[in-house]
Enzyme design. Structure first.
Site, short mmCIF file in Angstrom:
data_model
loop_
_atom_site.label_atom_id
_atom_site.label_comp_id
_atom_site.label_asym_id
_atom_site.label_seq_id
_atom_site.Cartn_x
_atom_site.Cartn_y
_atom_site.Cartn_z
N TYR A 143 -1.41 -2.08 10.49
CA TYR A 143 -1.59 -2.23 9.04
C TYR A 143 -0.46 -1.53 8.29
CZ TYR A 143 -3.60 -1.64 4.38
OH TYR A 143 -3.80 -1.64 3.01
N SER A 163 0.87 -1.18 0.00
CA SER A 163 0.00 0.00 0.00
C SER A 163 0.90 1.22 0.00
CB SER A 163 -0.87 -0.01 1.26
OG SER A 163 -1.46 1.25 1.51
#
Length: 266
Positions: free
Chosen positions: A155, A142
């Site tokens: 995350y 990401s």
């Protein structure tokens, strides 16, 4: 060209194939003639996707947070008469909110899927690829990999691991005929945010509309990036610029901005 050609007994393993980016990558690989092995927990969604793919697909329902299930995945692929020449580690999830208010079981479950499963499957698939002298791995990270992410600390750190790990793999695999690429998408409308605990409206308020890229476009960029042997793929010009800026901005300046804007900390 570093993306292996389809073969009569080869397959592309796609984890997290039941929705979003994983579904679109499976479709794109199928369009290019690859047989795909669809991996996720949702059997119904995987079977519906398999039915539409024209190059053949196997459905292997698997809970990637379960270590024994992951350990048996390659044997199940082999039992279908297939050899993996492409691995797409796309499955992932996120918790939201401050770590001080977190559920330890949920946090460890996220890390198991986002981090441990990626390393586990690479460790299991890469030896065969290297031995055959052909293969491609795509690990999905990401743009969060390029910066801290208060409100989604685990995350963001997990995606930073995926980025660093995959870049290291690329160095190790040089000259073997096997490639490793990291996909680092920005915001994508896949329902991921809702499952993490914040609404699409909250996400759009925190992230400008120019940063959003469709799952279809992300998947196309990913497969084309693998085909060209790219080390990192960041879909969208604005996301590429934002990732570059995040890497050079002092954390003392960046952290207050990120903390204030995150919906999980409001």
């Amino acid at each position: 060209m570093t993306l292996p050609l389809p073969g009569p007994d080869t397959t592309a393993i796609v984890t997290g194939a039941s929705s979003g980016i994983g579904t679109e990558i499976a479709r794109e690989l199928s369009r290019r003639g690859h047989h795909v092995t669809l991996v996720a927990r949702s059997v119904d969604k995987l079977e519906a996707l398999a039915a539409e793919l024209t190059s053949g697909a196997d459905v292997l329902a698997t809970d990637l947070s379960d270590r024994p299930s992951r350990a048996g995945l390659l044997d199940r692929v082999a039992a279908n008469g297939r050899v993996p020449n492409i691995l797409i580690n796309n499955a992932g999830l996120s918790t939201m909110g401050p770590v001080s208010a977190s559920d330890p079981i949920a946090e460890m479950g996220m890390i198991e899927v986002d981090v441990v499963a990626v390393a586990d499957l690479c460790s299991r698939v890469l030896p065969g690829m290297v031995e055959r002298g052909e293969g491609a791995v795509l690990n999905v990270a990401s743009t969060a990999a390029f910066q801290p992410l208060p409100g989604q600390a685990g995350y963001g750190a997990g995606k930073a691991f995926v980025l660093s790990y995959t870049q290291s793999l690329a160095g190790e695999l040089r000259g073997t005929g096997v490639s490793a690429t990291t996909l680092c998408p920005g915001p994508v409308d896949t329902g991921f945010g809702e499952r993490a605990g914040f609404t699409k409206e909250e996400a759009e308020a925190a992230l400008p509309s120019v940063m959003w890229v469709s799952a279809r476009d992300v998947a196309l960029a990913a497969v084309e990036g693998m085909e060209k042997g790219r080390l990192v793929v960041i879909p969208g010009k604005v996301n590429r610029a934002a990732a570059a800026l995040a890497q050079v901005t002092p954390r003392t300046l960046l952290l207050p901005i990120l903390t204030k804007s995150h919906p999980g900390l409001r």
